[in-house]
Motif scaffolding. Structure first.
Motif, PDB file in Angstrom:
ATOM      1  N   LYS A  48     -27.084  -5.765 -58.827  1.00 58.70           N
ATOM      2  CA  LYS A  48     -28.810  -4.700 -59.529  1.00 58.70           C
ATOM      3  C   LYS A  48     -29.220  -3.710 -59.980  1.00 58.70           C
ATOM      4  N   SER A  49     -27.769  -2.876 -58.964  1.00 62.94           N
ATOM      5  CA  SER A  49     -27.668  -1.340 -59.408  1.00 62.94           C
ATOM      6  C   SER A  49     -27.701  -1.108 -61.404  1.00 62.94           C
ATOM      7  N   GLU A  50     -26.741  -1.598 -61.333  1.00 64.30           N
ATOM      8  CA  GLU A  50     -26.137  -1.861 -63.109  1.00 64.30           C
ATOM      9  C   GLU A  50     -26.822  -2.154 -63.769  1.00 64.30           C
ATOM     10  N   ALA A  51     -28.195  -3.498 -63.661  1.00 59.30           N
ATOM     11  CA  ALA A  51     -28.889  -3.087 -64.505  1.00 59.30           C
ATOM     12  C   ALA A  51     -29.631  -2.689 -64.755  1.00 59.30           C
ATOM     13  N   VAL A  52     -30.548  -2.013 -63.247  1.00 57.96           N
ATOM     14  CA  VAL A  52     -31.285  -0.449 -63.577  1.00 57.96           C
ATOM     15  C   VAL A  52     -30.883   0.065 -64.062  1.00 57.96           C
ATOM     16  N   PHE A  68     -36.114 -11.049 -61.510  1.00 56.82           N
ATOM     17  CA  PHE A  68     -35.372 -10.795 -62.824  1.00 56.82           C
ATOM     18  C   PHE A  68     -34.298 -10.149 -62.039  1.00 56.82           C
ATOM     19  N   LEU A  69     -33.820  -9.116 -61.466  1.00 55.34           N
ATOM     20  CA  LEU A  69     -32.967  -8.685 -60.450  1.00 55.34           C
ATOM     21  C   LEU A  69     -31.838  -9.124 -59.766  1.00 55.34           C
ATOM     22  N   GLU A  70     -32.679 -10.174 -59.081  1.00 54.31           N
ATOM     23  CA  GLU A  70     -31.793 -11.426 -58.301  1.00 54.31           C
ATOM     24  C   GLU A  70     -31.301 -11.686 -58.780  1.00 54.31           C
ATOM     25  N   GLN A  71     -31.682 -12.488 -60.438  1.00 54.26           N
ATOM     26  CA  GLN A  71     -31.090 -13.187 -61.444  1.00 54.26           C
ATOM     27  C   GLN A  71     -29.902 -12.679 -62.304  1.00 54.26           C
ATOM     28  N   CYS A  72     -29.379 -11.173 -61.927  1.00 56.96           N
ATOM     29  CA  CYS A  72     -29.112  -9.884 -62.657  1.00 56.96           C
ATOM     30  C   CYS A  72     -27.782 -10.828 -62.946  1.00 56.96           C
ATOM     31  N   ARG A  73     -26.334 -11.537 -62.448  1.00 57.93           N
ATOM     32  CA  ARG A  73     -25.437 -11.983 -62.585  1.00 57.93           C
ATOM     33  C   ARG A  73     -25.881 -12.888 -63.749  1.00 57.93           C
ATOM     34  N   ALA A  74     -26.547 -13.595 -63.897  1.00 59.94           N
ATOM     35  CA  ALA A  74     -26.465 -14.759 -65.295  1.00 59.94           C
ATOM     36  C   ALA A  74     -26.754 -14.007 -66.400  1.00 59.94           C
ATOM     37  N   PHE A  75     -26.856 -12.794 -66.339  1.00 56.04           N
ATOM     38  CA  PHE A  75     -27.869 -11.638 -67.458  1.00 56.04           C
ATOM     39  C   PHE A  75     -26.130 -11.020 -67.380  1.00 56.04           C
ATOM     40  N   GLY A  76     -24.854 -11.417 -67.133  1.00 52.52           N
ATOM     41  CA  GLY A  76     -23.887 -10.809 -67.108  1.00 52.52           C
ATOM     42  C   GLY A  76     -23.819  -9.258 -66.886  1.00 52.52           C
ATOM     43  N   PHE A  79     -37.634   2.764 -54.084  1.00 53.47           N
ATOM     44  CA  PHE A  79     -39.240   2.932 -55.419  1.00 53.47           C
ATOM     45  C   PHE A  79     -39.466   1.011 -55.137  1.00 53.47           C
ATOM     46  N   SER A  80     -40.466   1.276 -55.360  1.00 54.88           N
ATOM     47  CA  SER A  80     -41.393  -0.220 -55.417  1.00 54.88           C
ATOM     48  C   SER A  80     -41.187  -0.777 -56.627  1.00 54.88           C
ATOM     49  N   LEU A  81     -41.539  -2.404 -56.513  1.00 54.00           N
ATOM     50  CA  LEU A  81     -41.247  -2.671 -57.737  1.00 54.00           C
ATOM     51  C   LEU A  81     -42.217  -4.035 -57.172  1.00 54.00           C
ATOM     52  N   GLU A  82     -42.601  -4.720 -58.984  1.00 55.84           N
ATOM     53  CA  GLU A  82     -43.229  -6.017 -58.605  1.00 55.84           C
ATOM     54  C   GLU A  82     -42.682  -6.992 -58.515  1.00 55.84           C
ATOM     55  N   GLU A  83     -43.681  -7.904 -57.920  1.00 56.60           N
ATOM     56  CA  GLU A  83     -42.738  -9.241 -57.311  1.00 56.60           C
ATOM     57  C   GLU A  83     -41.472 -10.000 -59.133  1.00 56.60           C
ATOM     58  N   SER A  84     -42.434  -9.831 -59.932  1.00 62.81           N
ATOM     59  CA  SER A  84     -41.579 -10.450 -61.249  1.00 62.81           C
ATOM     60  C   SER A  84     -40.067  -9.463 -61.223  1.00 62.81           C
TER      61      SER A  84
END
Length: 78
Positions: free
Chosen positions: A27-31, A15-23, A6-11
């Motif tokens: 990226k898949s777990e965050a989505v 955010f997904l690139e920083q997913c580990r910082a959020f626990g 799927f397509s995502l906005e740059e923002s």
């Protein structure tokens, strides 16, 4: 697990690139969590709207049922 493209906005990508910082472990777990929360929110909204419609019908159209319910509430323990 099934993969999807799927397509995502740059923002979103940022955010997904920083997913580990959020626990999140990746990226898949965050989505997946975001989709689960969205599904739950939409289901809750649909149930709330349905309840509001039933309440509206109850208030406007079913006087006999309303009277019965109110009389039953008088006998209900406080």
């Amino acid at each position: 697990m099934i993969q999807a493209k799927f397509s995502l906005e740059e923002s979103h990508v940022h955010f997904l690139e920083q997913c580990r910082a959020f626990g999140f472990k990746d990226k898949s777990e965050a989505v997946r969590l975001a989709l689960d929360r969205l599904r739950q929110e939409l289901e809750t909204r649909r149930l709330r709207e349905s309840a509001e419609l039933y309440a509206q019908v109850y208030q406007e159209e079913d006087g006999q049922l309303r009277e019965l319910t109110e009389s039953a509430l008088l006998d209900w323990p406080s």
